[in-house]
Motif scaffolding. Structure first.
Motif, PDB file in Angstrom:
ATOM      1  N   ALA A  60       0.816  -1.202   0.000  1.00  0.00           N
ATOM      2  CA  ALA A  60       0.000   0.000   0.000  1.00  0.00           C
ATOM      3  C   ALA A  60       0.854   1.259   0.000  1.00  0.00           C
ATOM      4  O   ALA A  60       0.539   2.240  -0.680  1.00  0.00           O
ATOM      5  CB  ALA A  60      -0.936  -0.010   1.208  1.00  0.00           C
ATOM      6  N   SER A  61       1.952   1.240   0.765  1.00  0.00           N
ATOM      7  CA  SER A  61       2.758   2.462   0.844  1.00  0.00           C
ATOM      8  C   SER A  61       3.476   2.740  -0.476  1.00  0.00           C
ATOM      9  O   SER A  61       3.614   3.884  -0.889  1.00  0.00           O
ATOM     10  CB  SER A  61       3.740   2.395   2.003  1.00  0.00           C
ATOM     11  N   ILE A  62       3.905   1.677  -1.153  1.00  0.00           N
ATOM     12  CA  ILE A  62       4.532   1.871  -2.461  1.00  0.00           C
ATOM     13  C   ILE A  62       3.499   2.422  -3.434  1.00  0.00           C
ATOM     14  O   ILE A  62       3.745   3.370  -4.186  1.00  0.00           O
ATOM     15  CB  ILE A  62       5.108   0.547  -2.995  1.00  0.00           C
ATOM     16  N   LEU A  63       2.324   1.808  -3.378  1.00  0.00           N
ATOM     17  CA  LEU A  63       1.238   2.240  -4.249  1.00  0.00           C
ATOM     18  C   LEU A  63       0.905   3.702  -3.992  1.00  0.00           C
ATOM     19  O   LEU A  63       0.658   4.475  -4.921  1.00  0.00           O
ATOM     20  CB  LEU A  63       0.022   1.360  -3.948  1.00  0.00           C
ATOM     21  N   LEU A  64       0.936   4.064  -2.709  1.00  0.00           N
ATOM     22  CA  LEU A  64       0.598   5.440  -2.367  1.00  0.00           C
ATOM     23  C   LEU A  64       1.564   6.413  -3.010  1.00  0.00           C
ATOM     24  O   LEU A  64       1.152   7.425  -3.581  1.00  0.00           O
ATOM     25  CB  LEU A  64       0.597   5.625  -0.849  1.00  0.00           C
ATOM     26  N   MET A  65       2.853   6.098  -2.936  1.00  0.00           N
ATOM     27  CA  MET A  65       3.841   7.034  -3.504  1.00  0.00           C
ATOM     28  C   MET A  65       3.641   7.203  -4.995  1.00  0.00           C
ATOM     29  O   MET A  65       3.718   8.302  -5.525  1.00  0.00           O
ATOM     30  CB  MET A  65       5.265   6.522  -3.224  1.00  0.00           C
ATOM     31  N   VAL A  66       3.378   6.085  -5.668  1.00  0.00           N
ATOM     32  CA  VAL A  66       3.185   6.167  -7.121  1.00  0.00           C
ATOM     33  C   VAL A  66       1.874   6.888  -7.431  1.00  0.00           C
ATOM     34  O   VAL A  66       1.805   7.771  -8.295  1.00  0.00           O
ATOM     35  CB  VAL A  66       3.174   4.758  -7.747  1.00  0.00           C
ATOM     36  N   ALA A  67       0.828   6.518  -6.689  1.00  0.00           N
ATOM     37  CA  ALA A  67      -0.492   7.069  -6.983  1.00  0.00           C
ATOM     38  C   ALA A  67      -0.559   8.549  -6.655  1.00  0.00           C
ATOM     39  O   ALA A  67      -1.281   9.307  -7.316  1.00  0.00           O
ATOM     40  CB  ALA A  67      -1.555   6.314  -6.192  1.00  0.00           C
ATOM     41  N   LEU A  68       0.191   8.962  -5.639  1.00  0.00           N
ATOM     42  CA  LEU A  68       0.158  10.363  -5.237  1.00  0.00           C
ATOM     43  C   LEU A  68       0.565  11.261  -6.400  1.00  0.00           C
ATOM     44  O   LEU A  68      -0.105  12.244  -6.720  1.00  0.00           O
ATOM     45  CB  LEU A  68       1.111  10.556  -4.054  1.00  0.00           C
TER      46      LEU A  68
ATOM     47  N   GLY B 267       7.565  -0.622 -15.199  1.00  0.00           N
ATOM     48  CA  GLY B 267       6.634   0.452 -14.895  1.00  0.00           C
ATOM     49  C   GLY B 267       5.176   0.146 -15.163  1.00  0.00           C
ATOM     50  O   GLY B 267       4.287   0.737 -14.566  1.00  0.00           O
ATOM     51  N   THR B 268       4.936  -0.782 -16.070  1.00  0.00           N
ATOM     52  CA  THR B 268       3.562  -0.982 -16.520  1.00  0.00           C
ATOM     53  C   THR B 268       2.613  -1.389 -15.402  1.00  0.00           C
ATOM     54  O   THR B 268       1.519  -0.842 -15.276  1.00  0.00           O
ATOM     55  CB  THR B 268       3.506  -2.063 -17.625  1.00  0.00           C
ATOM     56  N   THR B 269       3.047  -2.363 -14.572  1.00  0.00           N
ATOM     57  CA  THR B 269       2.135  -2.772 -13.492  1.00  0.00           C
ATOM     58  C   THR B 269       1.872  -1.613 -12.561  1.00  0.00           C
ATOM     59  O   THR B 269       0.762  -1.437 -12.062  1.00  0.00           O
ATOM     60  CB  THR B 269       2.708  -3.924 -12.656  1.00  0.00           C
ATOM     61  N   TYR B 270       2.895  -0.806 -12.319  1.00  0.00           N
ATOM     62  CA  TYR B 270       2.696   0.298 -11.387  1.00  0.00           C
ATOM     63  C   TYR B 270       1.673   1.302 -11.880  1.00  0.00           C
ATOM     64  O   TYR B 270       0.846   1.794 -11.110  1.00  0.00           O
ATOM     65  CB  TYR B 270       4.027   1.014 -11.118  1.00  0.00           C
ATOM     66  N   VAL B 271       1.704   1.607 -13.166  1.00  0.00           N
ATOM     67  CA  VAL B 271       0.791   2.634 -13.651  1.00  0.00           C
ATOM     68  C   VAL B 271      -0.648   2.146 -13.622  1.00  0.00           C
ATOM     69  O   VAL B 271      -1.568   2.889 -13.275  1.00  0.00           O
ATOM     70  CB  VAL B 271       1.191   3.145 -15.060  1.00  0.00           C
ATOM     71  N   VAL B 272      -0.827   0.846 -13.943  1.00  0.00           N
ATOM     72  CA  VAL B 272      -2.193   0.317 -13.906  1.00  0.00           C
ATOM     73  C   VAL B 272      -2.721   0.367 -12.480  1.00  0.00           C
ATOM     74  O   VAL B 272      -3.816   0.871 -12.217  1.00  0.00           O
ATOM     75  CB  VAL B 272      -2.221  -1.135 -14.433  1.00  0.00           C
ATOM     76  N   ASP B 273      -1.903  -0.143 -11.536  1.00  0.00           N
ATOM     77  CA  ASP B 273      -2.344  -0.144 -10.141  1.00  0.00           C
ATOM     78  C   ASP B 273      -2.590   1.274  -9.636  1.00  0.00           C
ATOM     79  O   ASP B 273      -3.590   1.553  -8.985  1.00  0.00           O
ATOM     80  CB  ASP B 273      -1.288  -0.818  -9.260  1.00  0.00           C
ATOM     81  N   ALA B 274      -1.640   2.159  -9.930  1.00  0.00           N
ATOM     82  CA  ALA B 274      -1.784   3.527  -9.441  1.00  0.00           C
ATOM     83  C   ALA B 274      -3.043   4.146 -10.001  1.00  0.00           C
ATOM     84  O   ALA B 274      -3.743   4.898  -9.323  1.00  0.00           O
ATOM     85  CB  ALA B 274      -0.569   4.355  -9.852  1.00  0.00           C
ATOM     86  N   PHE B 275      -3.325   3.841 -11.238  1.00  0.00           N
ATOM     87  CA  PHE B 275      -4.506   4.408 -11.834  1.00  0.00           C
ATOM     88  C   PHE B 275      -5.761   3.937 -11.141  1.00  0.00           C
ATOM     89  O   PHE B 275      -6.686   4.721 -10.916  1.00  0.00           O
ATOM     90  CB  PHE B 275      -4.548   4.098 -13.324  1.00  0.00           C
TER      91      PHE B 275
ATOM     92  N   SER C 213      -5.316   3.530  -1.566  1.00  0.00           N
ATOM     93  CA  SER C 213      -4.068   2.758  -1.642  1.00  0.00           C
ATOM     94  C   SER C 213      -4.128   1.634  -0.638  1.00  0.00           C
ATOM     95  O   SER C 213      -3.761   0.491  -0.928  1.00  0.00           O
ATOM     96  CB  SER C 213      -2.854   3.625  -1.331  1.00  0.00           C
ATOM     97  N   GLY C 214      -4.605   1.996   0.551  1.00  0.00           N
ATOM     98  CA  GLY C 214      -4.701   0.993   1.605  1.00  0.00           C
ATOM     99  C   GLY C 214      -5.646  -0.118   1.213  1.00  0.00           C
ATOM    100  O   GLY C 214      -5.334  -1.303   1.350  1.00  0.00           O
TER     101      GLY C 214
END
Lengths: 371, 287, 253
Positions: free
Chosen positions: B14-22, B216-224, B242-243
């Protein structure tokens, strides 16, 4: 004297004639097979052009329909293979490897080729139609349509890979029989398959063209332009969009079936994000508002990619160039390369109109145009 | 104790996701641009960490500020060169940024090669012992960093003049310009900040996973998905979603498998977009 | 066959946006064939009233009926098919289509998708549409992209689109905005010709224009109906003067 519509029909007809005539000049089986593949991808791009260029629906999951069609054909062809390839007791090899005892119910009907053909068209159309109904009844538009269709594609892709007992998983469905229709055998590396695909391309191209020329096609373009205004004229916008997406899916499904024939297998790579996004690039570069433009865009780009696939570096550089070209097209050429062609045609017609305006002689008018 | 370890993993995701999503949320929320190149910014951050460690011998923590600046610059350049032509065309921003992402991946492949690269875990590679569970210090660091960045972002947006301008522009670009706010410059800064956050995320995640051009691809999908779920207008929403998504993916994966987890989350998001396009946390606005 | 003429009735209609009451308990009847002008200061709820009728906004309370048909819960296209057409304040033509194509789209007697997939443009009533184009002065521009028209021409095209749609009840939102005096006069003539066969509701600020066409005027203020009557009655009404017209009467506003 040729009107604009007739001129367009002529160009399309010339293109199809050229495509159909290719085997007369090319005899190498390998080349024919490759050309046939590019034609199929052309049909796929044309399908997207219908829903995106004309309807404004950015379907990032076009590969879903393509893949579903290809799997339908693969299932049918798998069930026709000589026992050597099917493992045991009429079960496909991968099922045997996965300890499946009996053929699943949804495989059974594919013993019938007519069913498979119908399924290859109707299953994508229905599924897309349902997704479209889900989205457009809820007035989802623009960006969110892109997201939802992409997410849906990923889900289908994941499920197919996951359920490898029934679908062959990562490897897909391989070792297929040859397609036999109406007594003809379609060899993936022969002129027969090529002609089949070229003929289908011609039929689909003109069918799609007719749809765009119809009243429904016009309303669809109005929806693309200004969706909300169209409602107040009495048109059920959701229905038109569902129609566009379903027809587009049906054509993509047909393309998928042909792709299985020419590639001799079906795999999750026919249903994945890179392919779906590639279709978008082909349409954008070729010209999303032109059926022929999108088709040619696909053939050109896929063709280049094929020609360069010999060298790793070439391929990577090519992809880089494609990315750059794509960005440039999005920025500066929203109508793609076909747009350039369109402007030329417009210019020619405008000049001709001026030359034939009443009161002037045959030489073109000397006053500058008013527009 | 399984639960604790699972909780830690979920929190870490969740915290990684948060940084990317932010970063993505900031860019989307203020400029309306959907930055599909965001994943590549994460990737560039990771490669920068690798490059700085391999060729310059810079320590992990020392390189973080540099990485932030480098990716921020990258983001700023993208905005000034490409995005500024597309402010009125949201669908085209998806396409253009995706094209840029493809280009970034290819350039990295051509220059550095596509093999996996590895970043050494920083000197604190020991784990903290809590009861019978080992919590890797790096994950704790990521957690703290993400919270700190969130706090910093919140502070910038809601307690500074710049933040006020950003929020004004997010509400109504034209009117804000009439009040003398230089929207162009602000957009560039926004992109830079968002990109910098993504780069940092990539840098801190790089010791945990291998570094490759397509990471990067998985990160952008998740962040989105996080941004869509949380609603673009709410920073708190971004944290909470994110949580939710981090935790949900973790637990579904635990019970079923990764594939089903992903599919389930995606389907849930699809349903959410359809019925609540403004996300779970949007403020009610007069239509 | 005589067309069924239907009255439009709004009964205690309120429209609420997240707490803000844009239209407040409005009761209004417009008889079939009438030309009703809806005037009032900005924010009075005039446009919102039109929105509620054509389905763009949802009425929170009350009923809207055309004849016997209840319009409240219908979708926009269903309301349009009943015979209601709307001209919006903001220009809304199809900029990427030609003028002719715009008219073809507006000619929506047959709105079904499957049937339209099989219909081609030659079978459309092109004569009628040509005449319409002539009426609004766009005959020579039929093959031009609508996006290239001037502002005034765009307004005329919108008018033509509405006529092509041929609705029984026409809702007009500031039809003369941006028009020259001559064009305004031409519009007044057009409206006077249209009423009787059709019902018109016109939201306007140009009082000279209103005077030329009005039969009955409804004045709205802060979401409520302030006054209703002929031009003379409205000019005499004290409340209207205070809220909107000022001491000079309609010609001064």
């Amino acid at each position: 004297m040729l009107g604009r519509n007739s001129f367009q029909f002529l160009i399309y007809a010339l293109f199809c004639a050229g495509v159909l005539a290719l085997p007369m000049f090319v005899e190498d089986a390998f080349l024919l097979n490759k050309s046939a593949r590019y034609l199929v991808l052309g049909i796929l791009a044309m399908a997207l052009s219908l829903s995106w260029g004309y309807g404004g629906i950015l379907n990032l999951g076009q590969a879903t329909s393509f893949g579903l069609g290809s799997y339908c054909m693969a299932m049918a062809l798998k069930l026709r293979t000589v026992p050597i390839h099917t493992g045991a007791e009429g079960l496909p090899d991968f099922m045997v490897w996965n300890n499946v005892e009996t053929l699943p119910w949804f495989w059974q009907p594919f013993y019938s080729m007519p069913f498979a053909l119908a399924a290859g068209i109707l299953v994508p159309a229905l599924i897309s139609g349902l997704l479209a109904w889900f989205m457009f009844r809820g007035r989802v538009t623009g960006v969110y349509v892109a997201i939802i269709t992409l997410a849906f594609l990923v889900v289908v892709n994941l499920l197919i890979i996951d359920q490898q007992r029934f679908t062959g998983g990562f490897n897909g469905i391989t070792d297929l029989a040859q397609l036999e229709l109406f007594g003809f055998e379609f060899d993936a590396y022969g002129a027969s398959s090529y002609y089949l695909i070229a003929a289908t391309l011609t039929v689909c191209l003109f069918a799609a063209l007719l749809v765009t020329k119809s009243k429904a096609g016009l309303v669809l373009q109005a929806i693309r332009d200004h969706e909300n205004r169209v409602r107040y004229f009495g048109y059920d916008v959701a229905r038109y969009k569902i129609f566009a997406m379903s027809v587009s899916a049906a054509i993509a499904g047909v393309a998928g079936m042909l792709y299985t024939v020419v590639m001799e297998f079906a795999s999750p790579t026919f249903l994945n994000v890179p392919l779906s996004l590639s279709v978008v690039i082909w349409c954008a570069v070729g010209g999303r508002q032109s059926l022929l433009g999108s088709t040619c865009g696909a053939m050109l780009i896929a063709g280049m990619q094929g020609a360069l696939s010999e060298s790793e570096t070439f391929l990577e550089t090519w992809t880089l160039v494609m990315g750059l070209l794509f960005v440039l097209v999005v920025l500066f050429l929203p109508q793609g390369l076909a747009g350039i062609g369109q402007r030329l045609v417009d210019h020619l017609f405008a000049q001709r109109a001026r030359a034939h305006a009443p009161g002037t002689s045959a030489r073109p008018a000397t006053t500058p145009p008013s527009s | 104790m399984e639960f604790v370890s699972q909780a830690i993993t979920g929190l870490s995701i969740a915290s990684i996701l948060l940084m990317v999503a932010l970063g993505l949320a900031i860019i989307y929320g203020i400029t309306g641009v959907i930055n599909l190149a965001h994943g590549e910014m994460v990737m560039l951050g990771a490669y920068s960490a690798w490059a700085l460690q391999t060729f310059v011998g810079l320590g992990f923590f020392a390189s973080l500020p540099l990485i932030f600046l480098a990716t921020a610059l990258f983001g700023w350049v993208i905005d000034r060169v490409v995005i500024r032509h597309l402010y009125n065309r949201p669908l085209d921003t998806i396409l253009a940024t995706w094209g840029i992402g493809v280009m970034a991946q290819q350039i990295v492949r051509l220059v550095v090669g596509g093999e996996l690269r590895y970043v050494q875990m920083p000197s604190l590679n020991s784990a903290l012992q809590v009861g019978s569970v080992d919590i890797p210090i790096i994950r704790l660091f990521i957690l703290c960093l993400s919270i700190a960045l969130f706090a910093l972002t919140w502070y910038l947006l809601f307690r500074t003049n710049l933040g006020l301008k950003l929020r004004a522009i997010a509400q109504n670009r034209e009117v804000a310009s009439c009040f003398g706010i230089d929207a162009d410059r602000v957009y560039g800064l926004t992109f830079a900040y968002g990109a910098g956050l993504a780069g940092l995320a990539g840098a801190v995640v790089s010791p945990l996973k291998s570094v490759s051009p397509e990471m990067g691809t998985t990160y952008v999908v998740d962040a989105f998905m996080v941004v869509v779920l949380g609603g673009v207008e709410s920073l708190v929403g971004t944290v909470v979603s994110s949580g939710i998504i981090g935790g949900l993916s973790g637990s579904i994966a635990f019970y079923f498998n990764d594939t089903i987890a992903k599919a389930a989350v995606l389907l849930a998001i699809v349903v959410l977009i359809r019925f609540m396009p403004q996300g779970l946390f949007a403020a009610k606005v007069r239509s | 066959m005589e067309q069924q003429h239907k009255d439009l009735r709004l009964d205690h209609v309120s429209v609420r946006f997240n707490g803000f009451l844009a239209v407040d308990d409005l009761t209004l009847t417009v008889k079939a064939g009438e030309l009703r002008c809806l005037i009032g200061p900005n924010g009075a709820g005039k446009t919102t009233t039109l929105d509620a009728i054509c389905g763009k906004a949802k009425a929170s309370t009350g009923e809207i009926r055309l004849g016997d048909a209840l319009l409240n819960n219908l979708e926009e296209h269903e309301i349009a098919r009943i015979g209601i057409g709307r001209k919006f304040q903001v220009p809304s033509i199809f900029r990427q289509l030609t003028v002719r194509e715009n008219l073809l789209v507006a000619h929506s007697r047959q709105p079904g998708v499957v049937r339209n997939a099989l219909r081609f443009r030659r079978s459309e009533d092109s004569d009628g549409l040509d005449k319409l184009a002539e009426l609004v002065g766009l005959r020579d521009h039929l093959d031009r992209l609508a996006g290239h028209l001037s502002h005034g021409q765009t307004q005329w095209l919108e008018m033509a689109l509405l006529l092509a749609q041929d609705p029984k009840l026409i809702l007009m939102d500031e039809p003369t905005a941006g028009m020259t005096a001559q064009e305004t006069r031409k519009t007044a003539e057009l409206f006077n010709r249209l009423k009787g066969n059709r019902t018109l509701i016109v939201v306007e600020h140009d009082m000279a224009f209103v005077k030329e066409i009005a039969e009955v005027i409804s004045v709205m203020h802060q979401g409520k109906l302030l006054a209703q009557g002929t031009v003379a009655e409205i000019e005499r009404d004290a409340a209207v003067k205070e809220a909107y017209l000022g001491s000079g009467g309609i010609s001064d506003a």
